[in-house]
Design a protein around this motif. Structure first.
Motif, PDB file in Angstrom:
ATOM      1  N   PHE A 164       0.815  -1.216   0.000  1.00 28.86           N
ATOM      2  CA  PHE A 164       0.000   0.000   0.000  1.00 28.86           C
ATOM      3  C   PHE A 164       0.851   1.270   0.000  1.00 28.86           C
ATOM      4  O   PHE A 164       0.604   2.197  -0.764  1.00 28.86           O
ATOM      5  CB  PHE A 164      -0.918   0.025   1.230  1.00 28.86           C
ATOM      6  CG  PHE A 164      -2.136  -0.857   1.090  1.00 28.86           C
ATOM      7  CD1 PHE A 164      -2.786  -1.008  -0.120  1.00 28.86           C
ATOM      8  CD2 PHE A 164      -2.646  -1.533   2.198  1.00 28.86           C
ATOM      9  CE1 PHE A 164      -3.907  -1.815  -0.242  1.00 28.86           C
ATOM     10  CE2 PHE A 164      -3.770  -2.343   2.093  1.00 28.86           C
ATOM     11  CZ  PHE A 164      -4.400  -2.484   0.869  1.00 28.86           C
ATOM     12  N   LEU A 187     -10.693   8.787  -9.710  1.00 33.59           N
ATOM     13  CA  LEU A 187      -9.651   8.472  -8.716  1.00 33.59           C
ATOM     14  C   LEU A 187      -9.270   6.993  -8.662  1.00 33.59           C
ATOM     15  O   LEU A 187      -8.103   6.672  -8.455  1.00 33.59           O
ATOM     16  CB  LEU A 187     -10.120   8.892  -7.319  1.00 33.59           C
ATOM     17  CG  LEU A 187      -9.790  10.307  -6.893  1.00 33.59           C
ATOM     18  CD1 LEU A 187     -10.215  10.521  -5.453  1.00 33.59           C
ATOM     19  CD2 LEU A 187      -8.298  10.575  -7.043  1.00 33.59           C
ATOM     20  N   TRP A 222      -3.491  11.011 -11.340  1.00 35.93           N
ATOM     21  CA  TRP A 222      -4.099  10.632 -10.059  1.00 35.93           C
ATOM     22  C   TRP A 222      -3.698  11.612  -8.957  1.00 35.93           C
ATOM     23  O   TRP A 222      -4.543  12.067  -8.186  1.00 35.93           O
ATOM     24  CB  TRP A 222      -3.692   9.205  -9.670  1.00 35.93           C
ATOM     25  CG  TRP A 222      -4.031   8.952  -8.236  1.00 35.93           C
ATOM     26  CD1 TRP A 222      -5.264   8.694  -7.727  1.00 35.93           C
ATOM     27  CD2 TRP A 222      -3.143   9.024  -7.121  1.00 35.93           C
ATOM     28  NE1 TRP A 222      -5.198   8.595  -6.356  1.00 35.93           N
ATOM     29  CE2 TRP A 222      -3.897   8.797  -5.956  1.00 35.93           C
ATOM     30  CE3 TRP A 222      -1.769   9.267  -6.997  1.00 35.93           C
ATOM     31  CZ2 TRP A 222      -3.335   8.796  -4.681  1.00 35.93           C
ATOM     32  CZ3 TRP A 222      -1.214   9.259  -5.731  1.00 35.93           C
ATOM     33  CH2 TRP A 222      -1.995   9.027  -4.593  1.00 35.93           C
ATOM     34  N   ARG A 236      -6.354  13.611  -6.851  1.00 35.53           N
ATOM     35  CA  ARG A 236      -6.505  13.330  -5.415  1.00 35.53           C
ATOM     36  C   ARG A 236      -6.317  14.626  -4.609  1.00 35.53           C
ATOM     37  O   ARG A 236      -7.012  14.853  -3.626  1.00 35.53           O
ATOM     38  CB  ARG A 236      -5.503  12.248  -5.014  1.00 35.53           C
ATOM     39  CG  ARG A 236      -5.560  11.864  -3.560  1.00 35.53           C
ATOM     40  CD  ARG A 236      -6.496  10.697  -3.267  1.00 35.53           C
ATOM     41  NE  ARG A 236      -6.687  10.509  -1.846  1.00 35.53           N
ATOM     42  CZ  ARG A 236      -6.972   9.375  -1.244  1.00 35.53           C
ATOM     43  NH1 ARG A 236      -7.144   8.287  -1.943  1.00 35.53           N
ATOM     44  NH2 ARG A 236      -7.136   9.303   0.045  1.00 35.53           N
ATOM     45  N   PHE A 279     -13.468  15.590   1.288  1.00 35.55           N
ATOM     46  CA  PHE A 279     -13.838  14.460   2.141  1.00 35.55           C
ATOM     47  C   PHE A 279     -13.305  14.573   3.568  1.00 35.55           C
ATOM     48  O   PHE A 279     -13.194  13.590   4.271  1.00 35.55           O
ATOM     49  CB  PHE A 279     -13.391  13.143   1.484  1.00 35.55           C
ATOM     50  CG  PHE A 279     -14.286  12.757   0.348  1.00 35.55           C
ATOM     51  CD1 PHE A 279     -15.445  12.026   0.580  1.00 35.55           C
ATOM     52  CD2 PHE A 279     -14.016  13.162  -0.935  1.00 35.55           C
ATOM     53  CE1 PHE A 279     -16.292  11.693  -0.460  1.00 35.55           C
ATOM     54  CE2 PHE A 279     -14.859  12.830  -1.987  1.00 35.55           C
ATOM     55  CZ  PHE A 279     -16.006  12.096  -1.746  1.00 35.55           C
ATOM     56  N   GLY A 316     -18.686   4.211  -3.639  1.00 37.87           N
ATOM     57  CA  GLY A 316     -19.345   4.504  -2.372  1.00 37.87           C
ATOM     58  C   GLY A 316     -20.668   3.810  -2.141  1.00 37.87           C
ATOM     59  O   GLY A 316     -21.196   3.838  -1.040  1.00 37.87           O
ATOM     60  N   GLY A 345      -8.056  -0.011   2.721  1.00 36.89           N
ATOM     61  CA  GLY A 345      -6.743   0.035   2.085  1.00 36.89           C
ATOM     62  C   GLY A 345      -5.774   0.807   2.967  1.00 36.89           C
ATOM     63  O   GLY A 345      -5.930   0.857   4.195  1.00 36.89           O
ATOM     64  N   CYS A 348      -8.743   4.672   0.778  1.00 40.81           N
ATOM     65  CA  CYS A 348     -10.083   5.141   0.421  1.00 40.81           C
ATOM     66  C   CYS A 348     -10.285   6.607   0.794  1.00 40.81           C
ATOM     67  O   CYS A 348     -10.147   6.987   1.953  1.00 40.81           O
ATOM     68  CB  CYS A 348     -11.122   4.294   1.150  1.00 40.81           C
ATOM     69  SG  CYS A 348     -12.806   4.836   0.851  1.00 40.81           S
ATOM     70  N   VAL A 349     -10.635   7.409  -0.201  1.00 44.54           N
ATOM     71  CA  VAL A 349     -10.847   8.830   0.057  1.00 44.54           C
ATOM     72  C   VAL A 349     -12.166   9.038   0.815  1.00 44.54           C
ATOM     73  O   VAL A 349     -12.378  10.065   1.460  1.00 44.54           O
ATOM     74  CB  VAL A 349     -10.814   9.619  -1.283  1.00 44.54           C
ATOM     75  CG1 VAL A 349     -12.125   9.533  -2.026  1.00 44.54           C
ATOM     76  CG2 VAL A 349     -10.430  11.067  -1.077  1.00 44.54           C
ATOM     77  N   GLU A 400     -21.753   7.425   7.615  1.00 46.79           N
ATOM     78  CA  GLU A 400     -22.981   6.780   7.124  1.00 46.79           C
ATOM     79  C   GLU A 400     -23.232   5.482   7.882  1.00 46.79           C
ATOM     80  O   GLU A 400     -24.340   5.219   8.366  1.00 46.79           O
ATOM     81  CB  GLU A 400     -22.839   6.437   5.630  1.00 46.79           C
ATOM     82  CG  GLU A 400     -22.765   7.629   4.709  1.00 46.79           C
ATOM     83  CD  GLU A 400     -22.378   7.228   3.285  1.00 46.79           C
ATOM     84  OE1 GLU A 400     -22.594   8.034   2.379  1.00 46.79           O
ATOM     85  OE2 GLU A 400     -21.836   6.116   3.061  1.00 46.79           O
TER      86      GLU A 400
END
Ligand code: HEM
Length: 494
Positions: free
Chosen positions: A69, A94, A102, A106, A113, A267, A396, A402-403, A411
């Protein structure tokens, strides 16, 4: 992990033999979960996976997962062949863009976010929760997979376009188009041979038409908004206003459309799946369910939850994490080595495929004590230091983490608390959990559960969701986890 000074050849990486010619390809398609779990237990944190025409390795050792990663966009890449399968739908969004494109995207999207910016979505999450609670009234059985899919579809589409009356009037049209694109991408990911990459097959033609349709709707909205000069607080509005902090440059119309399709895809089913498994696990674990009910009743005192309640919903947050540990929606993540690379004491060849599997990593006895037990207290503040940071990777890690982590947590925890507050879900005898390893971990053919009300319905109008207090940080406490912020992508430490 101490690597020997002279790395051993990759041919010595332990692993299953597999079938002649096919290797483990068939098992990976038929029952990938059992396969990755078993080979991890049997062979360890790096396993050689025989695949036709491919040198592949399954990683579950947290140090190696971390390497994969953290080195992404440096010494590790997203597999170009996989990206090629889906870039017709996702373009330079993305998930599929790489390199400088990217990085720039990003940088532009990251600030949208942060918890502060996401706070504005609170009333929408509360509304979708209230509608779900209302929809279940009078029912005795629900399909939890279908219900969570319904709620998240509403949530994501309204989050993207909430402030366009026109889009809301065409909700079904937009939903159908995005779902068709989602199904196309999912098929492309799992198909053994992407035979139709250059062929005008019916599914490709349908997907192309759907993309044209959705892009037309987005272009219309963007033009109208630009002409009116008004600012809008939905995701489309944020994408239109977002600027590269370095250059001041914004996204083009095509890039905005790519990002809208990408955010829907990334999402929607992920969060729905995490919620469905949370509810399923609670139905099987009564002690934990009662503890969760007690927390929700104590914190909320009978009123519906808002984002401001999230910091106090600590056990609910732990349950959501534990559900994603046992059932990580992104169960398999692909990477590739562009150069010969030393990993885990072996010299892995150029072009090797790396399967980073949250499923295998989260269920490995080398990483977790009693890994198959449902134990939300693993994520209590006292025990958070017990596991390697990269032994828990549902979102990840590294620069490409994950953004939407903050949004998914908001949520997930809010909806879980609100549903547990009002309903008790119980197992239907004989109902079996059947999963498919698609783009996300998918509950095949749904999962039915009995539903009974826990509290008398409280008066609450669907549109009257209370607005959160902007002065408080309402995001769940994720501090011990690998938490993304508005920070620049390349800056995240290993
Ligand atoms: C429980 C819910 C979710 C899970 C488990 C999840 C999981 C993941 C994972 C594992 C990755 C990394 C993939 C890789 O490294 O190749 C990722 C990336 C991404 N996720 Fe999520 N996700 C969730 C929700 C969301 C939401 C709500 C959004 C936004 C609306 C979102 C948007 C994205 C995007 C855009 C990326 C690509 C980031 C990049 O490469 O820069 N995700 N997600």
């Amino acid at each position: 992990m101490i690597a020997p000074t002279t790395p051993r050849p990759y041919t010595e990486v332990p692993g299953p033999k597999g079938r002649p010619f096919l290797g483990v390809a068939r098992e990976l398609l038929d029952d990938p979960f059992t396969l990755v779990e078993q080979v991890t237990v049997e062979y360890g944190g790096i396993v050689r996976m025989p695949m036709p025409g491919q040198t592949a390795f399954l990683l579950s050792d947290p140090d190696l997962v971390q390497f994969a990663f953290v080195q992404t966009e440096r010494a590790v890449i997203k597999p170009p062949a996989l990206i090629q399968r889906v870039d017709m739908v996702l373009g330079t969004g993305l998930v599929t863009s790489v390199g400088e494109t990217w990085k720039r995207n990003r940088r532009i999207v990251n600030p949208m976010f942060t918890r502060e910016r996401l706070h504005g979505l609170g009333p929408l999450i509360e509304t979708v929760l209230a509608e779900t609670v209302e929809r279940w009234q009078g029912r005795t059985m629900i399909d939890v997979r279908q219900e969570m899919g319904h709620a998240l579809l509403d949530l994501v589409i309204r989050g993207l376009f909430a402030e366009s009356q026109e889009a809301m009037a065409r909700f079904d049209d937009i939903a159908d188009s995005l779902l068709e694109l989602f199904r196309f991408v999912a098929r492309q990911f799992v198909s053994a041979i992407p035979y139709d990459l250059y062929l005008p097959t019916p599914s490709r033609l349908r997907a192309r038409a759907r993309r044209k349709r959705i892009d037309g709707i987005i272009a219309d909205m963007v033009h109208k908004r630009r002409a009116s000069g008004q600012q809008h607080g939905d995701i489309l509005g944020l994408l239109m206003e977002a600027r590269d902090p370095d250059t001041g440059e914004g996204l083009s119309l095509d890039e905005i459309a790519d990002e809208v399709r990408t955010l829907f895809l990334a999402g929607y089913e992920t969060t729905a799946t995490a919620l469905a498994f949370s509810l399923q696990l609670l139905a099987e674990h009564h002690v934990e369910r009662e503890r969760l009910e007690a927390e929700v009743d104590r914190v909320l005192g009978g009123r519906p939850p808002t984002l401001d309640d999230l910091p106090a919903l600590t056990y609910t947050t732990q349950v959501f994490h534990e559900a994603m540990r046992l059932y990580p929606p992104a169960w398999l993540i692909g990477r590739e080595l562009p150069e010969e690379t030393e990993m885990g004491g072996y010299l892995l060849p150029k072009g090797a495929l790396l399967f980073v599997s949250p499923w295998a990593t989260h269920r490995s006895p080398a990483n977790w004590e009693a890994p198959l037990a449902f134990d939300p207290d693993r994520f209590s503040p006292e025990r958070r230091g017990d596991y390697h940071r990269f032994a828990y990777v549902p979102f990840g890690g590294g620069a490409r983490k994950c953004v939407g982590t903050n949004l998914a947590m908001m949520e997930g925890v809010l909806i879980l608390a609100g549903l547990v507050q009002r309903y008790r879900l119980e197992k239907v005898p004989g109902e079996r959990l059947r999963m498919r390893g698609g783009l996300t971990l998918d509950l095949l053919a749904g999962f039915r559960m009995y539903v009974t009300p826990r509290q008398p319905a409280l008066p609450r109008s669907v549109t009257g969701a209370s607005a959160p207090d902007d002065s408080q940080d309402s995001a769940p406490d994720e501090s011990a986890l690998d938490q993304p912020t508005g920070a620049r992508p390349a800056a995240e430490p290993g």
